[in-house]
Design a protein around this motif. Sequence first.
Motif, PDB file in Angstrom:
ATOM      1  N   ARG A 256      -1.364   2.240 -20.394  1.00 21.43           N
ATOM      2  CA  ARG A 256      -1.482   2.268 -18.941  1.00 21.43           C
ATOM      3  C   ARG A 256      -2.612   3.167 -18.463  1.00 21.43           C
ATOM      4  O   ARG A 256      -3.025   3.095 -17.310  1.00 21.43           O
ATOM      5  CB  ARG A 256      -0.172   2.707 -18.296  1.00 21.43           C
ATOM      6  N   ASN A 257      -3.150   4.007 -19.343  1.00 19.00           N
ATOM      7  CA  ASN A 257      -4.252   4.888 -18.964  1.00 19.00           C
ATOM      8  C   ASN A 257      -5.624   4.275 -19.233  1.00 19.00           C
ATOM      9  O   ASN A 257      -6.641   4.827 -18.820  1.00 19.00           O
ATOM     10  CB  ASN A 257      -4.136   6.218 -19.701  1.00 19.00           C
ATOM     11  N   ALA A 258      -5.660   3.152 -19.959  1.00 25.43           N
ATOM     12  CA  ALA A 258      -6.937   2.509 -20.223  1.00 25.43           C
ATOM     13  C   ALA A 258      -7.486   1.886 -18.941  1.00 25.43           C
ATOM     14  O   ALA A 258      -6.733   1.428 -18.082  1.00 25.43           O
ATOM     15  CB  ALA A 258      -6.777   1.438 -21.302  1.00 25.43           C
ATOM     16  N   PHE A 259      -8.798   1.887 -18.807  1.00 22.03           N
ATOM     17  CA  PHE A 259      -9.459   1.298 -17.644  1.00 22.03           C
ATOM     18  C   PHE A 259      -9.547  -0.205 -17.873  1.00 22.03           C
ATOM     19  O   PHE A 259     -10.317  -0.681 -18.705  1.00 22.03           O
ATOM     20  CB  PHE A 259     -10.851   1.905 -17.481  1.00 22.03           C
ATOM     21  N   LEU A 260      -8.750  -0.967 -17.149  1.00 22.62           N
ATOM     22  CA  LEU A 260      -8.644  -2.411 -17.350  1.00 22.62           C
ATOM     23  C   LEU A 260      -9.470  -3.147 -16.299  1.00 22.62           C
ATOM     24  O   LEU A 260      -9.186  -3.072 -15.097  1.00 22.62           O
ATOM     25  CB  LEU A 260      -7.178  -2.851 -17.287  1.00 22.62           C
TER      26      LEU A 260
ATOM     27  N   PRO B 177       0.809  -1.230   0.000  1.00 19.14           N
ATOM     28  CA  PRO B 177       0.000   0.000   0.000  1.00 19.14           C
ATOM     29  C   PRO B 177       0.844   1.282   0.000  1.00 19.14           C
ATOM     30  O   PRO B 177       0.396   2.311  -0.512  1.00 19.14           O
ATOM     31  CB  PRO B 177      -0.812  -0.130   1.303  1.00 19.14           C
ATOM     32  N   LYS B 178       2.039   1.190   0.537  1.00 22.82           N
ATOM     33  CA  LYS B 178       2.906   2.379   0.574  1.00 22.82           C
ATOM     34  C   LYS B 178       3.670   2.594  -0.732  1.00 22.82           C
ATOM     35  O   LYS B 178       4.212   3.674  -0.958  1.00 22.82           O
ATOM     36  CB  LYS B 178       3.896   2.257   1.731  1.00 22.82           C
ATOM     37  N   THR B 179       3.716   1.552  -1.584  1.00 25.60           N
ATOM     38  CA  THR B 179       4.413   1.681  -2.877  1.00 25.60           C
ATOM     39  C   THR B 179       3.447   1.334  -4.013  1.00 25.60           C
ATOM     40  O   THR B 179       3.805   0.606  -4.930  1.00 25.60           O
ATOM     41  CB  THR B 179       5.649   0.773  -2.914  1.00 25.60           C
ATOM     42  N   ILE B 180       2.235   1.861  -3.930  1.00 26.77           N
ATOM     43  CA  ILE B 180       1.187   1.509  -4.884  1.00 26.77           C
ATOM     44  C   ILE B 180       1.563   1.885  -6.316  1.00 26.77           C
ATOM     45  O   ILE B 180       1.086   1.279  -7.282  1.00 26.77           O
ATOM     46  CB  ILE B 180      -0.145   2.181  -4.472  1.00 26.77           C
ATOM     47  N   GLU B 181       2.442   2.901  -6.447  1.00 21.01           N
ATOM     48  CA  GLU B 181       2.826   3.331  -7.792  1.00 21.01           C
ATOM     49  C   GLU B 181       3.564   2.230  -8.559  1.00 21.01           C
ATOM     50  O   GLU B 181       3.530   2.182  -9.801  1.00 21.01           O
ATOM     51  CB  GLU B 181       3.690   4.594  -7.718  1.00 21.01           C
ATOM     52  N   LYS B 182       4.209   1.305  -7.858  1.00 18.83           N
ATOM     53  CA  LYS B 182       4.915   0.202  -8.522  1.00 18.83           C
ATOM     54  C   LYS B 182       3.949  -0.757  -9.209  1.00 18.83           C
ATOM     55  O   LYS B 182       4.351  -1.519 -10.087  1.00 18.83           O
ATOM     56  CB  LYS B 182       5.767  -0.566  -7.505  1.00 18.83           C
ATOM     57  N   ARG B 183       2.707  -0.715  -8.791  1.00 17.13           N
ATOM     58  CA  ARG B 183       1.711  -1.628  -9.335  1.00 17.13           C
ATOM     59  C   ARG B 183       1.487  -1.425 -10.831  1.00 17.13           C
ATOM     60  O   ARG B 183       1.046  -2.346 -11.538  1.00 17.13           O
ATOM     61  CB  ARG B 183       0.396  -1.438  -8.571  1.00 17.13           C
ATOM     62  N   ARG B 184       1.774  -0.260 -11.348  1.00 17.54           N
ATOM     63  CA  ARG B 184       1.502   0.051 -12.753  1.00 17.54           C
ATOM     64  C   ARG B 184       2.242  -0.883 -13.697  1.00 17.54           C
ATOM     65  O   ARG B 184       1.768  -1.180 -14.793  1.00 17.54           O
ATOM     66  CB  ARG B 184       1.903   1.506 -13.044  1.00 17.54           C
ATOM     67  N   LEU B 185       3.433  -1.347 -13.291  1.00  9.84           N
ATOM     68  CA  LEU B 185       4.185  -2.254 -14.150  1.00  9.84           C
ATOM     69  C   LEU B 185       3.418  -3.557 -14.367  1.00  9.84           C
ATOM     70  O   LEU B 185       3.458  -4.136 -15.457  1.00  9.84           O
ATOM     71  CB  LEU B 185       5.554  -2.552 -13.537  1.00  9.84           C
ATOM     72  N   ASN B 186       2.694  -4.015 -13.355  1.00 14.29           N
ATOM     73  CA  ASN B 186       1.911  -5.244 -13.498  1.00 14.29           C
ATOM     74  C   ASN B 186       0.824  -5.092 -14.549  1.00 14.29           C
ATOM     75  O   ASN B 186       0.508  -6.040 -15.271  1.00 14.29           O
ATOM     76  CB  ASN B 186       1.284  -5.612 -12.152  1.00 14.29           C
ATOM     77  N   LYS B 187       0.247  -3.900 -14.636  1.00 14.80           N
ATOM     78  CA  LYS B 187      -0.791  -3.640 -15.630  1.00 14.80           C
ATOM     79  C   LYS B 187      -0.225  -3.734 -17.038  1.00 14.80           C
ATOM     80  O   LYS B 187      -0.801  -4.400 -17.914  1.00 14.80           O
ATOM     81  CB  LYS B 187      -1.409  -2.270 -15.390  1.00 14.80           C
TER      82      LYS B 187
END
Length: 474
Positions: free
Chosen positions: A270-274, A247-257
């Motif tokens: 990465r801006n599309a609603f998945l 939760p403190k590094t939520i920005e890292k989650r974008r790579l998974n997307k």
Amino acid sequence: MRILFVAAEASPIAKVGGMGDVVGALPKVLRKLGHDVRIIMPYYGFLPDKVDIPTEPVWWGDAMFQKFAVYETVLPETDVPLYLFGHPCFSGRSVYGGDDEYWRFTFFANGAAEFAWNYWKPQIIHCHDWHTGMIPVWMSDSPDVSTVFTIHNLAYQGPGREMLEQITWCPWHMQGDNAMAAGLQFANLVNTVSPTYAEQIKTPEYGENLHGLLSWISGKTRGIINGIDTEKYNPATDRLIAQNFTPKTIEKRRLNKVRLQEESGLEINRNAFLIGMVTRLVEQKGIDLVLQTLERFLAYTDAQLIILGTGDRFYETQLWEISARYRGRISVQLLHNETISRRVYSGIDAFLMPSRFEPCGISQMLAMRYGAIPIVRKTGGLVDTVPFFDPANEQGLGYCFDRYEPLDLYTCMIRAYEGFRFKGAWEKLQVRAMSQNFSWYRSSVEYIKMYREVIGEAPELTDKEQKIIDQKVK
């Protein structure tokens, strides 16, 4: 306490639905709390591929004019003793199906009862769904063994009374039109896997023709929310996902997307609603609503959808055809795969679960654990686990709709799509979802109280139990 779980499934070695998750996780937690919990399940033909099984059985028994063997091993990655009921009728490669399904599982239940009488005698037998429905009937003549019966799916009720009388022993005092009804009547306590579902099944809409009986036994019915294995499903340490995060590094989650889009054939954006679904493709899960809504939703938005699961051939075909028309925006994976499911949970923005009914549901909790926001219908356990998101007051965890109608689902999905555009607020919602405690240790408190109630002991936790639970749920 000595507790024997009797079930057709146990994760991770034989899992089809939510029953497998419960039977595979709850005994492990109860043993850590100091209780002697063991599992007995059928020896399916595929189990040697997943667990080491001795060649010699620990016990031989007889039931329904058949001889069977019981083999002892342990549930993988736990210290839970696992007994496997061995007979050629379970040598196939699937858990369910076949013309002899009713006979096979009635035979298994009978064998499990013989095992409890003659080899390892528990204080409590915890029965799961119709496959074990006759055990409370037989144990009603054994006052030193109490029974708890858990409803995972009320829609499947097993063989009728006429067939049961032909294939197995039915005491003169037995009541009930089928195996499920018999188990409900004779179990000392009955529980469902969420408080809301425990109330819903007393109504004609959800009761599957047993609502009258369930209302009559409501005094011995409990509703306990399922949990999830928060050690196994942990985005901070999960080796199956592309990028770990907290939760403190939520920005890292974008790579998974981005990685999920690459691997599933979706357009990398990465801006599309998945949106994602990990589900059985059956009517219960609201697939018909999705089919009626999806193309209109795609026309209005730039959203993407990934679906992972198998089920009814009709739904599989319809989804496959739609994905062919929307290449790059829809990915349909017609399989069951644990690695892909973790990558879906960790990469999607929202998790779609528009169930017609849902006793509890595990998927929505796993999705929140990995930062995916649920879009759910307000039914059963989804009511208890996904409170309505109120952006003005920054409360709630997901987007919910009431009526089982395509328009209601469509409106809810649009609201989620619009909410996703506000990135700061969306990330706060993700952090709040990830911070929820869905641990089995939380749910184990209610199970321990229920077990102690059924054997006539005081329900309070011991100091040791309370200390362990406080450490795990802090």
